[in-house]
Scaffold this motif. Structure first.
Motif, PDB file in Angstrom:
ATOM      1  N   ILE A   6       0.842  -1.198   0.000  1.00  0.00           N
ATOM      2  CA  ILE A   6       0.000   0.000   0.000  1.00  0.00           C
ATOM      3  C   ILE A   6       0.878   1.249   0.000  1.00  0.00           C
ATOM      4  O   ILE A   6       0.629   2.194  -0.751  1.00  0.00           O
ATOM      5  CB  ILE A   6      -0.961  -0.006   1.203  1.00  0.00           C
ATOM      6  N   LYS A   7       1.927   1.254   0.844  1.00  0.00           N
ATOM      7  CA  LYS A   7       2.840   2.395   0.872  1.00  0.00           C
ATOM      8  C   LYS A   7       3.499   2.589  -0.483  1.00  0.00           C
ATOM      9  O   LYS A   7       3.645   3.714  -0.959  1.00  0.00           O
ATOM     10  CB  LYS A   7       3.918   2.193   1.938  1.00  0.00           C
ATOM     11  N   GLY A   8       3.912   1.505  -1.110  1.00  0.00           N
ATOM     12  CA  GLY A   8       4.546   1.587  -2.418  1.00  0.00           C
ATOM     13  C   GLY A   8       3.609   2.174  -3.462  1.00  0.00           C
ATOM     14  O   GLY A   8       4.022   3.010  -4.274  1.00  0.00           O
ATOM     15  N   LEU A   9       2.362   1.749  -3.439  1.00  0.00           N
ATOM     16  CA  LEU A   9       1.379   2.266  -4.389  1.00  0.00           C
ATOM     17  C   LEU A   9       1.140   3.754  -4.170  1.00  0.00           C
ATOM     18  O   LEU A   9       1.100   4.541  -5.129  1.00  0.00           O
ATOM     19  CB  LEU A   9       0.066   1.493  -4.263  1.00  0.00           C
ATOM     20  N   ILE A  10       1.012   4.170  -2.924  1.00  0.00           N
ATOM     21  CA  ILE A  10       0.799   5.586  -2.625  1.00  0.00           C
ATOM     22  C   ILE A  10       2.014   6.405  -3.054  1.00  0.00           C
ATOM     23  O   ILE A  10       1.874   7.487  -3.629  1.00  0.00           O
ATOM     24  CB  ILE A  10       0.455   5.785  -1.138  1.00  0.00           C
ATOM     25  N   HIS A  11       3.216   5.901  -2.817  1.00  0.00           N
ATOM     26  CA  HIS A  11       4.420   6.606  -3.241  1.00  0.00           C
ATOM     27  C   HIS A  11       4.475   6.736  -4.761  1.00  0.00           C
ATOM     28  O   HIS A  11       4.913   7.768  -5.286  1.00  0.00           O
ATOM     29  CB  HIS A  11       5.676   5.900  -2.721  1.00  0.00           C
ATOM     30  N   GLN A  12       4.036   5.703  -5.479  1.00  0.00           N
ATOM     31  CA  GLN A  12       4.007   5.771  -6.937  1.00  0.00           C
ATOM     32  C   GLN A  12       3.038   6.856  -7.409  1.00  0.00           C
ATOM     33  O   GLN A  12       3.345   7.628  -8.320  1.00  0.00           O
ATOM     34  CB  GLN A  12       3.607   4.420  -7.534  1.00  0.00           C
ATOM     35  N   ILE A  13       1.857   6.908  -6.802  1.00  0.00           N
ATOM     36  CA  ILE A  13       0.871   7.920  -7.176  1.00  0.00           C
ATOM     37  C   ILE A  13       1.414   9.321  -6.913  1.00  0.00           C
ATOM     38  O   ILE A  13       1.307  10.215  -7.762  1.00  0.00           O
ATOM     39  CB  ILE A  13      -0.459   7.694  -6.411  1.00  0.00           C
ATOM     40  N   LEU A  14       2.026   9.514  -5.751  1.00  0.00           N
ATOM     41  CA  LEU A  14       2.579  10.826  -5.422  1.00  0.00           C
ATOM     42  C   LEU A  14       3.741  11.179  -6.348  1.00  0.00           C
ATOM     43  O   LEU A  14       3.899  12.343  -6.741  1.00  0.00           O
ATOM     44  CB  LEU A  14       3.025  10.864  -3.962  1.00  0.00           C
ATOM     45  N   GLY A  15       4.543  10.188  -6.714  1.00  0.00           N
ATOM     46  CA  GLY A  15       5.640  10.425  -7.650  1.00  0.00           C
ATOM     47  C   GLY A  15       5.138  10.887  -9.004  1.00  0.00           C
ATOM     48  O   GLY A  15       5.708  11.797  -9.617  1.00  0.00           O
ATOM     49  N   TRP A  33      -2.527  25.392  -8.257  1.00  0.00           N
ATOM     50  CA  TRP A  33      -3.052  24.578  -7.157  1.00  0.00           C
ATOM     51  C   TRP A  33      -2.284  23.259  -7.019  1.00  0.00           C
ATOM     52  O   TRP A  33      -2.297  22.640  -5.953  1.00  0.00           O
ATOM     53  CB  TRP A  33      -4.531  24.287  -7.363  1.00  0.00           C
ATOM     54  N   LEU A  34      -1.587  22.824  -8.081  1.00  0.00           N
ATOM     55  CA  LEU A  34      -0.844  21.557  -8.040  1.00  0.00           C
ATOM     56  C   LEU A  34       0.583  21.850  -7.580  1.00  0.00           C
ATOM     57  O   LEU A  34       1.519  21.904  -8.351  1.00  0.00           O
ATOM     58  CB  LEU A  34      -0.847  20.883  -9.410  1.00  0.00           C
ATOM     59  N   ASN A  35       0.731  22.043  -6.281  1.00  0.00           N
ATOM     60  CA  ASN A  35       2.046  22.334  -5.710  1.00  0.00           C
ATOM     61  C   ASN A  35       2.423  21.245  -4.713  1.00  0.00           C
ATOM     62  O   ASN A  35       1.672  20.305  -4.475  1.00  0.00           O
ATOM     63  CB  ASN A  35       2.048  23.719  -5.066  1.00  0.00           C
ATOM     64  N   GLU A  36       3.595  21.379  -4.123  1.00  0.00           N
ATOM     65  CA  GLU A  36       4.093  20.353  -3.203  1.00  0.00           C
ATOM     66  C   GLU A  36       3.188  20.190  -1.984  1.00  0.00           C
ATOM     67  O   GLU A  36       2.952  19.078  -1.525  1.00  0.00           O
ATOM     68  CB  GLU A  36       5.518  20.707  -2.768  1.00  0.00           C
ATOM     69  N   GLU A  37       2.664  21.279  -1.479  1.00  0.00           N
ATOM     70  CA  GLU A  37       1.776  21.214  -0.309  1.00  0.00           C
ATOM     71  C   GLU A  37       0.503  20.430  -0.630  1.00  0.00           C
ATOM     72  O   GLU A  37       0.061  19.593   0.159  1.00  0.00           O
ATOM     73  CB  GLU A  37       1.415  22.620   0.158  1.00  0.00           C
ATOM     74  N   PHE A  38      -0.069  20.680  -1.804  1.00  0.00           N
ATOM     75  CA  PHE A  38      -1.269  19.956  -2.217  1.00  0.00           C
ATOM     76  C   PHE A  38      -0.980  18.463  -2.362  1.00  0.00           C
ATOM     77  O   PHE A  38      -1.757  17.620  -1.906  1.00  0.00           O
ATOM     78  CB  PHE A  38      -1.793  20.511  -3.546  1.00  0.00           C
ATOM     79  N   ILE A  39       0.143  18.135  -2.983  1.00  0.00           N
ATOM     80  CA  ILE A  39       0.484  16.728  -3.212  1.00  0.00           C
ATOM     81  C   ILE A  39       0.740  16.019  -1.885  1.00  0.00           C
ATOM     82  O   ILE A  39       0.296  14.883  -1.685  1.00  0.00           O
ATOM     83  CB  ILE A  39       1.686  16.614  -4.165  1.00  0.00           C
ATOM     84  N   ASN A  40       1.431  16.680  -0.959  1.00  0.00           N
ATOM     85  CA  ASN A  40       1.661  16.072   0.361  1.00  0.00           C
ATOM     86  C   ASN A  40       0.346  15.881   1.119  1.00  0.00           C
ATOM     87  O   ASN A  40       0.153  14.858   1.783  1.00  0.00           O
ATOM     88  CB  ASN A  40       2.628  16.920   1.178  1.00  0.00           C
ATOM     89  N   SER A  41      -0.559  16.845   1.010  1.00  0.00           N
ATOM     90  CA  SER A  41      -1.871  16.710   1.650  1.00  0.00           C
ATOM     91  C   SER A  41      -2.658  15.564   1.035  1.00  0.00           C
ATOM     92  O   SER A  41      -3.334  14.812   1.742  1.00  0.00           O
ATOM     93  CB  SER A  41      -2.669  18.003   1.517  1.00  0.00           C
ATOM     94  N   PHE A  42      -2.576  15.436  -0.278  1.00  0.00           N
ATOM     95  CA  PHE A  42      -3.248  14.339  -0.967  1.00  0.00           C
ATOM     96  C   PHE A  42      -2.680  12.994  -0.520  1.00  0.00           C
ATOM     97  O   PHE A  42      -3.417  12.029  -0.323  1.00  0.00           O
ATOM     98  CB  PHE A  42      -3.106  14.515  -2.483  1.00  0.00           C
ATOM     99  N   GLY A  43      -1.359  12.937  -0.336  1.00  0.00           N
ATOM    100  CA  GLY A  43      -0.727  11.709   0.165  1.00  0.00           C
ATOM    101  C   GLY A  43      -1.222  11.352   1.553  1.00  0.00           C
ATOM    102  O   GLY A  43      -1.502  10.185   1.846  1.00  0.00           O
TER     103      GLY A  43
END
Length: 82
Positions: A6-15, A33-43
């Motif tokens: 699950i962690k690997g899949l989430i890391h792939q999506i965030l990557g 709106w697609l910035n690092e803060e948004f991506i980290n929040s999505f993760g």
């Protein structure tokens, strides 16, 4: 638990999101709106959903699925273990 998968899949999506963000910046797309803060929040949201899904599945599996699980649940209650 398949926690590493699950962690690997989430890391792939965030990557992919980080790569797309960089591509969009180079290509000149206005995706402020697609910035690092948004991506980290999505993760963080993905981790929370995965944790909830795993917990909900475990509760369902242990309490409500199949005759064998229901019999085991009854026996544990009779013995005072639950």
């Amino acid at each position: 638990m398949k926690n590493d998968k699950i962690k690997g899949l989430i890391h792939q999506i965030l990557g992919v999101l980080f790569a797309f963000s960089a591509f969009a910046g180079v290509a000149g797309f206005g995706l402020d709106w697609l910035n690092e803060e948004f991506i980290n929040s999505f993760g963080l949201l993905l981790y929370a959903v995965a944790g909830f899904g795993y917990t909900a599945y475990t509760i369902y599996k242990n309490h409500f699925s199949g005759k064998k699980a229901q019999k085991q649940n009854e026996e544990l209650k009779k013995k005072g273990l639950k």
